[in-house]
Structure formats: structure tokens, C-alpha cells
Design an enzyme around this catalytic site. Structure first.
Site, PDB file in Angstrom:
ATOM      1  N   ASN A 229       0.859  -1.198   0.000  1.00 56.55           N
ATOM      2  CA  ASN A 229       0.000   0.000   0.000  1.00 56.55           C
ATOM      3  C   ASN A 229       0.888   1.238   0.000  1.00 56.55           C
ATOM      4  O   ASN A 229       2.106   1.142   0.043  1.00 56.55           O
ATOM      5  CB  ASN A 229      -0.971  -0.026   1.188  1.00 56.55           C
ATOM      6  CG  ASN A 229      -0.238  -0.027   2.517  1.00 56.55           C
ATOM      7  OD1 ASN A 229       0.447   0.928   2.849  1.00 56.55           O
ATOM      8  ND2 ASN A 229      -0.347  -1.114   3.269  1.00 56.55           N
TER       9      ASN A 229
ATOM     10  N   ASP B  50      -4.677  -6.028   5.380  1.00 56.09           N
ATOM     11  CA  ASP B  50      -5.729  -6.802   6.041  1.00 56.09           C
ATOM     12  C   ASP B  50      -5.664  -8.279   5.661  1.00 56.09           C
ATOM     13  O   ASP B  50      -6.103  -9.131   6.420  1.00 56.09           O
ATOM     14  CB  ASP B  50      -7.103  -6.223   5.670  1.00 56.09           C
ATOM     15  CG  ASP B  50      -7.294  -4.846   6.299  1.00 56.09           C
ATOM     16  OD1 ASP B  50      -6.902  -4.681   7.469  1.00 56.09           O
ATOM     17  OD2 ASP B  50      -7.805  -3.933   5.620  1.00 56.09           O
TER      18      ASP B  50
ATOM     19  N   ASP C  90      -5.079  -8.743  13.441  1.00 60.59           N
ATOM     20  CA  ASP C  90      -5.240  -7.302  13.697  1.00 60.59           C
ATOM     21  C   ASP C  90      -4.349  -6.960  14.883  1.00 60.59           C
ATOM     22  O   ASP C  90      -4.666  -7.290  16.032  1.00 60.59           O
ATOM     23  CB  ASP C  90      -6.704  -6.956  13.972  1.00 60.59           C
ATOM     24  CG  ASP C  90      -6.898  -5.445  14.004  1.00 60.59           C
ATOM     25  OD1 ASP C  90      -6.072  -4.741  14.647  1.00 60.59           O
ATOM     26  OD2 ASP C  90      -7.861  -4.955  13.387  1.00 60.59           O
TER      27      ASP C  90
HETATM   28  O1  C5P Z   1      -8.872  -1.483  10.447  1.00 59.86           O
HETATM   29  P1  C5P Z   1      -7.954  -0.402   9.992  1.00 59.86           P
HETATM   30  O2  C5P Z   1      -6.806  -0.938   9.186  1.00 59.86           O
HETATM   31  O3  C5P Z   1      -8.583   0.761   9.345  1.00 59.86           O
HETATM   32  O4  C5P Z   1      -7.362   0.165  11.360  1.00 59.86           O
HETATM   33  C1  C5P Z   1      -6.282   1.005  11.389  1.00 59.86           C
HETATM   34  C2  C5P Z   1      -5.530   0.859  12.687  1.00 59.86           C
HETATM   35  O5  C5P Z   1      -5.377  -0.510  13.020  1.00 59.86           O
HETATM   36  C3  C5P Z   1      -4.123   1.399  12.594  1.00 59.86           C
HETATM   37  O6  C5P Z   1      -3.777   1.865  13.876  1.00 59.86           O
HETATM   38  C4  C5P Z   1      -3.321   0.186  12.201  1.00 59.86           C
HETATM   39  O7  C5P Z   1      -1.973   0.306  12.574  1.00 59.86           O
HETATM   40  C5  C5P Z   1      -4.028  -0.906  12.946  1.00 59.86           C
HETATM   41  N1  C5P Z   1      -4.006  -2.222  12.316  1.00 59.86           N
HETATM   42  C6  C5P Z   1      -3.259  -3.226  12.873  1.00 59.86           C
HETATM   43  N2  C5P Z   1      -3.285  -4.506  12.323  1.00 59.86           N
HETATM   44  C7  C5P Z   1      -4.037  -4.739  11.230  1.00 59.86           C
HETATM   45  C8  C5P Z   1      -4.813  -3.720  10.648  1.00 59.86           C
HETATM   46  C9  C5P Z   1      -4.759  -2.462  11.214  1.00 59.86           C
HETATM   47  O8  C5P Z   1      -2.557  -3.004  13.850  1.00 59.86           O
HETATM   48  N3  C5P Z   1      -4.031  -5.968  10.717  1.00 59.86           N
END
Ligand code: C5P
Length: 394
Positions: free
Chosen positions: A210, A278, A305
Site C-alpha cells: 500500500n 488486512d 489485527d
Molecule cells: O482497520 P484499519 O486498518 O482501518 O485500522 C487502522 C488501525 O489498526 C491502525 O492503527 C493500524 O496500525 C491498525 N491495524 C493493525 N493490524 C491490522 C490492521 C490495522 O494493527 N491488521
């Protein structure tokens, strides 16, 4: 009261010196200005005098000036000498030790720390002569800020823009030993920060990635280290220098990042800035070949996550901060994300513009007590303010 001697060189960015004076004074310091001949082509002594409420000095040969305040005295009376904008010519004269006008004479005579803030055309900044001069200034003990990247008044694009006045103010505070507002306030604390993208291999030569540059996370790591924290920075694949005093662990994939985060716990604060993929691909062991017929199908599996795991884990840091990069309904999504992930704070930003890879950010701090919207500022200034908020909270 700290006194800044501000030398304004002759570039179009001189107009930003006016705003800088306001910020310096707003931070409780005094500014006294010296204007080079070139600088006077862009801003007038009257403007600087009105903003600084101090006389403005322009000439080495001004009898009245010399009688009232000799130029040596002027250079020594300040706590810090700031050159902004430092043009290519001024940088060259400083590096060569010239003293052919008031500004360079002061710079040669001063016994105070000097902060130079360059601003020039990208080709001038990248020219071998300027590279040499900047290296010489740094070797001589001058702090030289890196210029910002972006569109320039001359129509070109690249590094060479004067950093935003807020970033210059932060550098002034650091140079004065105050290291920003948060100096020493995080000493004895361990901050765990993730930054950058992750790369998820498709086969041995291809990956999904990304656009995260890692700049915001690295700026937070730098600010936290300046505030005295022990900082562990878990970085995805980025081309950024490790900030001074930061322990860096490089990883490639989300699974590796999760393991590195787990290994770095316990921490007092976790700030998860990384744009973690993700999904990961069920990667092929060999390079996937074109074989005619249908294109290959990628099987995706959900990644851990990391933020939710840290926030819900047994060794949960006292303060868990997540980021939310959104392209629409930024605050609504961030409020929901804070609860869903179990984070204490979410920093939400709109990444539909030039935030990813850019130098600036416009963010909202979402807490259980409400939402604070910060003005658009550099990523360094966002980092500085976040570190202050953290120091207030723990
Ligand atoms: O769900 P999303 O990616 O939008 O959430 C963003 C937050 O979650 C950020 O703080 C990112 O560092 C964290 N994150 C994470 N592990 C993932 C996805 C997101 O720590 N697999």
C-alpha cells in the site's frame, strides 16, 4: 525570555518569515531581525519591525546602528541565530566563512548555536556545490533543516520548499534545548510504535503493498525519543533513516510485524501507525508463470489485527493509540473503530488527498471524551503534539 536573531535571506519564501516571527513571539520568545539585501527585495524592514516590535537591521555600514548596538553585540545577544530562508547563496557564503554583509558578519562573529532553514529551487538544492556547502555547515556545527518537498514558486516540484513555520518553531525549541514542549516528559517510559506499510508476498518476486510512506510513524518515534522515551519502532519496508535514539526492528509482512510487536511488549504506550495489510496471500513457492488460459487466482487469508490484539491482550499498555486512514466519513468511522478495536485513542485522517507520502497531515484526535480537530500541519508537528498529549495523559 529566549531571544532569537532571525536572518531573513533573499528568496520568495521570505514571506513565511513573517509568520515565523508571529509563532516565535506566540511561543513566548523575542525575535530580532536582520534582513539581507536580497531579503529586502521580498519583505520590507517595516513589515519585520512591526511584527517583531524591534528595530530591523539591514546594513553593516549603518552608523546609527553601529553606535547603538555593534554588530558583534547583536550576534551575541541572542540565544539562537536562525537563518530562514537560507538561500543557496547565503548557505555558500556561510560555508565559506565570508563576512561581506551584515548577515554573514554576524554569523561569523556569533558564539551562539545557528539553525539554518534552507529554501531554494530543487536543482540548486541538489547541486553538488550546495550538497558540499550543507555538509560543511553541518560539520561546522550548524543545524541545517531539510527543506520540504512539494510544488515550488518557480513551478518545479521537489525538495527545496521552506518548511512550514510550525516545523521551524519546533526546530527552534529543540535547538534551544527545550526539545519541544515535551522535553524529558517521557523519560523512563517505553513506547512501542509501528510504522509503514506491510508487503504481502504473492510469490518469491511479487507482493501486495500500500502507499504508506512511514513518515508519520517515524516522526512520532523521533518526537517520543526527543521527549526521553525508550522507543521501539517496528517498521515495514520503507526508505527512511532511523531517528536518533530509536530501536528499530524491520519487518516485511503483517505476520512478522505482529510477532515483532509481541516480542517488544511490555510497553507503557503503543502507537499503531502502520498501514497493515488486512489480508495475506497464500503465496506460491515458485514464481507464478503465465501459462495461457485463466489468470491465476489468489487465495487471501485474514491477517492478525495487531492493534486489536495489543489492546485486548494480557500485557495491554496503559495507553493504546490507533490510526484510522479514511477517505469518507472520517470521524464516524474513527469513533466506531476506537470501540471496535479497544483502542483508547484513534488519530483519524482523511487520505483522499496527498497525505500518503506527503509531508502534511490534517488529523482528528478521537478519545472517549470527544473529538479534537487539529489544524493542517507537518507530520513532525502532528508527532510533537501527539507526544505532548501522551505526556499529559500518562
Ligand atoms: O482497520 P484499519 O486498518 O482501518 O485500522 C487502522 C488501525 O489498526 C491502525 O492503527 C493500524 O496500525 C491498525 N491495524 C493493525 N493490524 C491490522 C490492521 C490495522 O494493527 N491488521
Amino acid at each position: 525570555m529566549k531571544r532569537i536573531l532571525l536572518i531573513v535571506g533573499g528568496g520568495i519564501a521570505a514571506y513565511k518569515a513573517c509568520e515565523l516571527i508571529r509563532l516565535i513571539r506566540g511561543a513566548g520568545m523575542a525575535a530580532r531581525c536582520v534582513l539581507t539585501d536580497g531579503g529586502a527585495q521580498f519583505v520590507t524592514p517595516m513589515t519585520l519591525a512591526a511584527l517583531s516590535e524591534q528595530p530591523v537591521h539591514t546594513s553593516l555600514w549603518d552608523l546609527k546602528d553601529e553606535a547603538e548596538m555593534g554588530h558583534i553585540q547583536l550576534s551575541r545577544q541572542a540565544d539562537l541565530v536562525v537563518v530562514a530562508p537560507a538561500t543557496a547563496d547565503l548557505v555558500a557564503r556561510m560555508a565559506g566563512g565570508l563576512a561581506n554583509d551584515l548577515a554573514t558578519t554576524l554569523l561569523l562573529a556569533t558564539d551562539k548555536p545557528v539553525l539554518a532553514v534552507p529554501a531554494m529551487n530543487v536543482r540548486m538544492w541538489q547541486h553538488a556545490a550546495t550538497r558540499r556547502n550543507v555538509a560543511q555547515l553541518r560539520a561546522d556545527g550548524v543545524t541545517v533543516m531539510e527543506p520540504d518537498e512539494g510544488p515550488m514558486a518557480c513551478g518545479e516540484h521537489g525538495p527545496g520548499r521552506l518548511p512550514e513555520p510550525a516545523a521551524i518553531l519546533a526546530a527552534i525549541q529543540t535547538a534551544l534545548g527545550g526539545e519541544g514542549q515535551a522535553a524529558g516528559r517521557l523519560s523512563g517510559r517505553h513506547l512501542l510504535i509501528t510504522a509503514g506499510p506491510t508487503h504481502e508476498p504473492i510469490d518469491p518476486v511479487r507482493y501486495i503493498a500500500n502507499r504508506s510512506s512511514g513518515k508519520q510513524g517515524f516522526a512520532i518515534a523521533a518526537a517520543a525519543a526527543r521527549a526521553g522515551a525508550r522507543v521501539t519502532l517496528i517498521a515495514g519496508p520503507v526508505q527512511l533513516a532511523t531517528p536518533p535514539g530509536v530501536d528499530r526492528v524491520d519487518v516485511e509482512t503483517a505476520v512478522e510485524m505482529a510477532a515483532a510487536v509481541d516480542a517488544a511488549l511490555p510497553a507503557d504506550v503503543a502507537i499503531m501507525v502502520a498501514a497493515v495489510a488486512d489480508w495475506r496471500v497464500a503465496a506460491a513457492g515458485q514464481k507464478i508463470k503465465k501459462q495461457g488460459g485463466d489468470p491465476p487466482r489468489l487465495t487471501l487469508n485474514e491477517n492478525p489485527d495487531i492493534l486489536a490484539t495489543v489492546a485486548g491482550g494480557e500485557r495491554r499498555p496503559a495507553l493504546v493509540v490507533g490510526f484510522a486512514a479514511e477517505t469518507e466519513r472520517v470521524i464516524d468511522h474513527a469513533v466506531a473503530k476506537r470501540l471496535r478495536k479497544g483502542a483508547d485513542w484513534i488519530i483519524a485522517n482523511d487520505v483522499s488527498g496527498d497525505v500518503m507520502g506527503g509531508g502534511h497531515n490534517l488529523v482528528h484526535l478521537v478519545r472517549d471524551t470527544g473529538v479534537e480537530t487539529w489544524e493542517r500541519m507537518t507530520k513532525e508537528a502532528v508527532a510533537e503534539r501527539l507526544v505532548e498529549r501522551i505526556a499529559d495523559a500518562i
